[in-house]
Design a protein around this motif. Sequence first.
Motif, PDB file in Angstrom:
ATOM      1  N   THR A 446       0.975  -1.259  -0.007  1.00 53.37           N
ATOM      2  CA  THR A 446       0.150   0.064  -0.021  1.00 53.37           C
ATOM      3  C   THR A 446       0.771   1.131  -0.029  1.00 53.37           C
ATOM      4  O   THR A 446       0.327   2.156  -0.519  1.00 53.37           O
ATOM      5  CB  THR A 446      -0.898  -0.180   1.196  1.00 53.37           C
ATOM      6  OG1 THR A 446      -0.195  -0.087   2.333  1.00 53.37           O
ATOM      7  CG2 THR A 446      -1.984  -1.242   1.157  1.00 53.37           C
ATOM      8  N   ALA A 447       2.154   1.170   0.590  1.00 48.27           N
ATOM      9  CA  ALA A 447       2.932   2.327   0.593  1.00 48.27           C
ATOM     10  C   ALA A 447       3.715   2.365  -1.055  1.00 48.27           C
ATOM     11  O   ALA A 447       3.751   1.397  -1.495  1.00 48.27           O
ATOM     12  CB  ALA A 447       4.154   2.386   1.329  1.00 48.27           C
ATOM     13  N   GLY A 448       3.906   3.728  -1.303  1.00 50.97           N
ATOM     14  CA  GLY A 448       4.488   3.996  -2.407  1.00 50.97           C
ATOM     15  C   GLY A 448       5.987   3.545  -2.348  1.00 50.97           C
ATOM     16  O   GLY A 448       6.638   3.329  -1.424  1.00 50.97           O
ATOM     17  N   PRO A 449       6.886   3.300  -3.594  1.00 47.86           N
ATOM     18  CA  PRO A 449       8.086   3.021  -3.709  1.00 47.86           C
ATOM     19  C   PRO A 449       9.106   3.620  -2.751  1.00 47.86           C
ATOM     20  O   PRO A 449       9.954   3.229  -2.292  1.00 47.86           O
ATOM     21  CB  PRO A 449       8.429   2.843  -5.060  1.00 47.86           C
ATOM     22  CG  PRO A 449       7.256   3.563  -5.914  1.00 47.86           C
ATOM     23  CD  PRO A 449       6.153   3.532  -4.992  1.00 47.86           C
ATOM     24  N   ASN A 450       8.951   4.911  -3.062  1.00 49.02           N
ATOM     25  CA  ASN A 450       9.755   5.946  -2.434  1.00 49.02           C
ATOM     26  C   ASN A 450       9.649   5.743  -0.862  1.00 49.02           C
ATOM     27  O   ASN A 450      10.630   5.649  -0.157  1.00 49.02           O
ATOM     28  CB  ASN A 450       9.485   7.335  -2.533  1.00 49.02           C
ATOM     29  CG  ASN A 450       9.866   7.778  -4.108  1.00 49.02           C
ATOM     30  OD1 ASN A 450      10.854   7.074  -4.567  1.00 49.02           O
ATOM     31  ND2 ASN A 450       9.235   8.597  -4.732  1.00 49.02           N
ATOM     32  N   ALA A 451       8.416   5.734  -0.327  1.00 40.93           N
ATOM     33  CA  ALA A 451       8.282   5.553   1.229  1.00 40.93           C
ATOM     34  C   ALA A 451       8.735   4.171   1.447  1.00 40.93           C
ATOM     35  O   ALA A 451       9.656   3.960   2.668  1.00 40.93           O
ATOM     36  CB  ALA A 451       6.941   5.419   1.518  1.00 40.93           C
ATOM     37  N   THR A 452       8.751   3.110   0.596  1.00 42.62           N
ATOM     38  CA  THR A 452       9.159   1.677   0.964  1.00 42.62           C
ATOM     39  C   THR A 452      10.677   2.066   1.240  1.00 42.62           C
ATOM     40  O   THR A 452      11.289   1.184   2.018  1.00 42.62           O
ATOM     41  CB  THR A 452       8.995   0.561   0.192  1.00 42.62           C
ATOM     42  OG1 THR A 452       7.370   0.840   0.006  1.00 42.62           O
ATOM     43  CG2 THR A 452       9.430  -0.519   0.116  1.00 42.62           C
ATOM     44  N   ARG A 453      11.350   2.590   0.343  1.00 44.16           N
ATOM     45  CA  ARG A 453      12.759   2.785   0.151  1.00 44.16           C
ATOM     46  C   ARG A 453      13.176   3.527   1.325  1.00 44.16           C
ATOM     47  O   ARG A 453      14.343   3.016   2.024  1.00 44.16           O
ATOM     48  CB  ARG A 453      13.242   3.340  -1.243  1.00 44.16           C
ATOM     49  CG  ARG A 453      14.795   3.480  -1.057  1.00 44.16           C
ATOM     50  CD  ARG A 453      15.223   4.247  -2.530  1.00 44.16           C
ATOM     51  NE  ARG A 453      16.569   4.500  -2.880  1.00 44.16           N
ATOM     52  CZ  ARG A 453      17.388   5.227  -2.010  1.00 44.16           C
ATOM     53  NH1 ARG A 453      17.077   5.857  -0.975  1.00 44.16           N
ATOM     54  NH2 ARG A 453      18.612   5.048  -2.093  1.00 44.16           N
ATOM     55  N   GLU A 454      12.465   4.485   1.782  1.00 42.29           N
ATOM     56  CA  GLU A 454      13.137   5.116   2.818  1.00 42.29           C
ATOM     57  C   GLU A 454      13.025   4.348   4.033  1.00 42.29           C
ATOM     58  O   GLU A 454      13.793   4.452   4.873  1.00 42.29           O
ATOM     59  CB  GLU A 454      12.200   6.507   3.095  1.00 42.29           C
ATOM     60  CG  GLU A 454      12.649   7.392   3.992  1.00 42.29           C
ATOM     61  CD  GLU A 454      11.717   8.728   3.942  1.00 42.29           C
ATOM     62  OE1 GLU A 454      11.421   9.132   4.938  1.00 42.29           O
ATOM     63  OE2 GLU A 454      11.150   9.179   2.610  1.00 42.29           O
ATOM     64  N   LEU A 455      12.036   3.535   4.305  1.00 38.80           N
ATOM     65  CA  LEU A 455      11.857   2.614   5.413  1.00 38.80           C
ATOM     66  C   LEU A 455      12.862   1.628   5.639  1.00 38.80           C
ATOM     67  O   LEU A 455      13.658   1.415   6.487  1.00 38.80           O
ATOM     68  CB  LEU A 455      10.527   2.028   5.720  1.00 38.80           C
ATOM     69  CG  LEU A 455       9.310   2.964   6.268  1.00 38.80           C
ATOM     70  CD1 LEU A 455       8.088   2.073   5.824  1.00 38.80           C
ATOM     71  CD2 LEU A 455       9.325   3.082   7.458  1.00 38.80           C
ATOM     72  N   LEU A 456      13.306   1.049   4.426  1.00 33.59           N
ATOM     73  CA  LEU A 456      14.175   0.044   4.207  1.00 33.59           C
ATOM     74  C   LEU A 456      15.551   0.812   4.405  1.00 33.59           C
ATOM     75  O   LEU A 456      16.427   0.212   5.313  1.00 33.59           O
ATOM     76  CB  LEU A 456      14.432  -0.405   3.030  1.00 33.59           C
ATOM     77  CG  LEU A 456      13.420  -1.591   2.514  1.00 33.59           C
ATOM     78  CD1 LEU A 456      13.399  -2.107   1.074  1.00 33.59           C
ATOM     79  CD2 LEU A 456      13.535  -2.749   3.547  1.00 33.59           C
ATOM     80  N   SER A 457      15.881   1.928   4.232  1.00 36.77           N
ATOM     81  CA  SER A 457      17.199   2.778   4.393  1.00 36.77           C
ATOM     82  C   SER A 457      17.238   2.911   5.808  1.00 36.77           C
ATOM     83  O   SER A 457      18.365   2.696   6.405  1.00 36.77           O
ATOM     84  CB  SER A 457      17.207   3.982   3.667  1.00 36.77           C
ATOM     85  OG  SER A 457      18.417   4.741   3.834  1.00 36.77           O
ATOM     86  N   ASP A 458      16.365   3.208   6.685  1.00 36.52           N
ATOM     87  CA  ASP A 458      16.380   3.603   7.925  1.00 36.52           C
ATOM     88  C   ASP A 458      16.656   2.153   8.769  1.00 36.52           C
ATOM     89  O   ASP A 458      17.476   2.175   9.404  1.00 36.52           O
ATOM     90  CB  ASP A 458      14.988   4.110   8.513  1.00 36.52           C
ATOM     91  CG  ASP A 458      14.797   5.687   8.085  1.00 36.52           C
ATOM     92  OD1 ASP A 458      13.624   6.037   8.219  1.00 36.52           O
ATOM     93  OD2 ASP A 458      15.819   6.324   7.854  1.00 36.52           O
ATOM     94  N   PHE A 459      16.059   1.180   8.321  1.00 35.36           N
ATOM     95  CA  PHE A 459      16.090  -0.118   8.925  1.00 35.36           C
ATOM     96  C   PHE A 459      17.535  -0.491   8.862  1.00 35.36           C
ATOM     97  O   PHE A 459      18.399  -0.938  10.007  1.00 35.36           O
ATOM     98  CB  PHE A 459      15.018  -1.119   8.509  1.00 35.36           C
ATOM     99  CG  PHE A 459      15.386  -2.427   9.034  1.00 35.36           C
ATOM    100  CD1 PHE A 459      15.389  -2.825  10.237  1.00 35.36           C
ATOM    101  CD2 PHE A 459      15.926  -3.228   7.929  1.00 35.36           C
ATOM    102  CE1 PHE A 459      15.537  -4.133  10.625  1.00 35.36           C
ATOM    103  CE2 PHE A 459      16.011  -4.664   8.452  1.00 35.36           C
ATOM    104  CZ  PHE A 459      15.934  -5.291   9.743  1.00 35.36           C
ATOM    105  N   GLN A 460      18.022  -0.596   7.691  1.00 34.56           N
ATOM    106  CA  GLN A 460      19.208  -1.014   7.423  1.00 34.56           C
ATOM    107  C   GLN A 460      20.335  -0.023   8.010  1.00 34.56           C
ATOM    108  O   GLN A 460      21.491  -0.703   8.467  1.00 34.56           O
ATOM    109  CB  GLN A 460      19.665  -1.104   5.677  1.00 34.56           C
ATOM    110  CG  GLN A 460      18.680  -2.348   5.036  1.00 34.56           C
ATOM    111  CD  GLN A 460      18.744  -2.360   3.706  1.00 34.56           C
ATOM    112  OE1 GLN A 460      19.510  -1.568   2.980  1.00 34.56           O
ATOM    113  NE2 GLN A 460      18.216  -3.389   3.082  1.00 34.56           N
ATOM    114  N   ARG A 461      20.186   0.970   8.143  1.00 32.45           N
ATOM    115  CA  ARG A 461      21.127   1.909   8.788  1.00 32.45           C
ATOM    116  C   ARG A 461      21.223   1.453  10.166  1.00 32.45           C
ATOM    117  O   ARG A 461      22.284   1.418  10.772  1.00 32.45           O
ATOM    118  CB  ARG A 461      20.755   3.291   8.579  1.00 32.45           C
ATOM    119  CG  ARG A 461      21.847   4.500   9.044  1.00 32.45           C
ATOM    120  CD  ARG A 461      21.208   5.796   8.894  1.00 32.45           C
ATOM    121  NE  ARG A 461      21.176   6.033   7.350  1.00 32.45           N
ATOM    122  CZ  ARG A 461      19.803   6.306   6.690  1.00 32.45           C
ATOM    123  NH1 ARG A 461      18.665   6.277   7.665  1.00 32.45           N
ATOM    124  NH2 ARG A 461      19.995   6.543   5.613  1.00 32.45           N
TER     125      ARG A 461
END
Length: 621
Positions: A446-461
């Motif tokens: 349901t989230a857009g690709p940009n929001a998904t990428r931002e969440l993944l980036s925060d988690f991996q950081r």
Amino acid sequence: MKARAFQAPVAIVLAGLWGAALTWGNGPSGMRLLDRFEATLTDLRVLARGTRLPPDAVTIVAIDDQVVREQGSYPLPRAALARIIEQIAQLKPRVIAVDLLLVDRSTPEDDAALARALGNTNAVIAAAAIFAESRQRLAADGDGPLARLPTAARFLLPLKDFTDQAGVGVVNVTTDQTGIPRSIPLLFRTADAVLVSLPLRTAAAAARQDPSIAPNDFVLSGPDVPTDVGHLLPISFYGPHGTIPTVGASAALDGTLARHDIEDRAVVIGVTATGGGDFFPTPFDPVMPGVEVVATAITHLLAKDALVRNHAVRLADGAVAVLLPMLLVGLLAWRRNTVGLVAIAAVAAIWSTVNVAAFAHGVWLSAALPIAAAAPPTILFGAVQIWMGRRRAQHLADRSDLLQQFQAPRLHAWLTEDPDFLLQPVHQDAAIVFIDLSGFTAHSETAGPNATRELLSDFQRIVDREVEACGGLITSFMGDGAMILFGLPQASADDAVNAVNCCLGLSARTHAWLASLPPQVGSRIGFKIGAHFGAIVASRLGGSHQHVTAIGDTVNVASRMMDVAKSHGAEIALTDDLLRKAGPNSPVQTSGVLNGPEDVQVRGRTGSINVWLWRRGAPTQ
């Protein structure tokens, strides 16, 4: 108007052509997808039919754990095997089949004793077909009567001392992709020889008659026994392990065999002892001794009760695969309303009933082929939706690949000083940690690709910072998860403690991060952590772009610990091996709530594992 009038006939014809194409592609060698689907449906039909009482024809004499303990070794001494055969022969069986590969020499006295025992009775011993590939394949090689026989590179035959005294049969079975034996080839060939299988040789010896083999069946003391293409005998298990009468070999050695268990029966000697290695899964059991599979086939041959799956049955499968989708599409064209749906449901119910009833009465009609032929014309919209969903998932996977470029600075420095590090695989002990976000995939839909990428980036950081602080190495980011290794670039006595600290730190950081997200996001996402300590193989993989990886059972167990944590409602699941290696003073003992050890069955392993479960909260006193 004319175009609309032709739509239904064209759709019906196309549905029939689809079914015909599937039938042609699903020949004797089969399609991998349909084979797996058929295996699942066959298991369901076997379980629905239930356990059956096997015909009174075969007894297994098992080389079990008891006789191995009594004899003090495995394999059993040849002299002990000779005594077992002699004791059985005294009770007048129809035939004795030895499901053991007697290819190595023992002492001359023991070999001579075994040869005498075999020569003094009606006996058959096992040979093996050795294939060039890891799995034997049934593929046409020419158009002759032997074209579809399993073609081996060579036969592994018993010692000549034994083959001079007993018949020989090939013991190989044919399994599906799940490892379940579905059939036994009755004939095997090499470039210059043809051998019969151990079950057929045993049944022929019991009947004291050579079989008469035809292209689609064979005759052995009674009615014809139909076979599948390539002279395959379908296997229909009577029930779980032990359904076929079984007695321990110790009874033969101490002279306590019951005559009614042996007399006028085919007796199969084989291994059931733990560690024997010859085991298969079945619809009833995760583990069944290979000797019971062989005994089941021998029973089929003697009792003539094998499943019928021959050329005629395959023709019937093809006819159903063509006619069923045509009928369903025709009903949709006739009534695009509740009446049409009810008619389709009735046709499907009738077909299912006939299929299950035929299986219960010994006729193995395909279930996967008609379903695969009929489903696409009736669920096209659903198929398109699934395709679009897969495209979206692939897009997210491609975007997440951009985030998988983390490398531990310590490893970078090590590789700079030693460019050949891990060019050759290294065996060592290490701690493995896995972390994975729960519910992230559903959120990303349901989230857009940009929001998904931002969440993944925060988690991996978050993961990168905690792992670096604890001295670990991230071997890979797998979308919304990560695999972490403690023990590289150099093993340390603190690897287990560092891994435990990392688990706690990841739990704390991830919990705080999720709490900081908007409630509509953070409430939908959770996490699970699993860790294990043990032996791994570390190496570098890849061509111009290489990465460090670790493989082995330790990695698999650590990954499975995440499922254990989730199923038990815990944040972290730690194996007892890791906790003991970390020592009694590790911080996990004094923070949060630690419960265990619990005896947990892990998917993919026959044994259980002791696991500790950690949850956030006040530590127990």
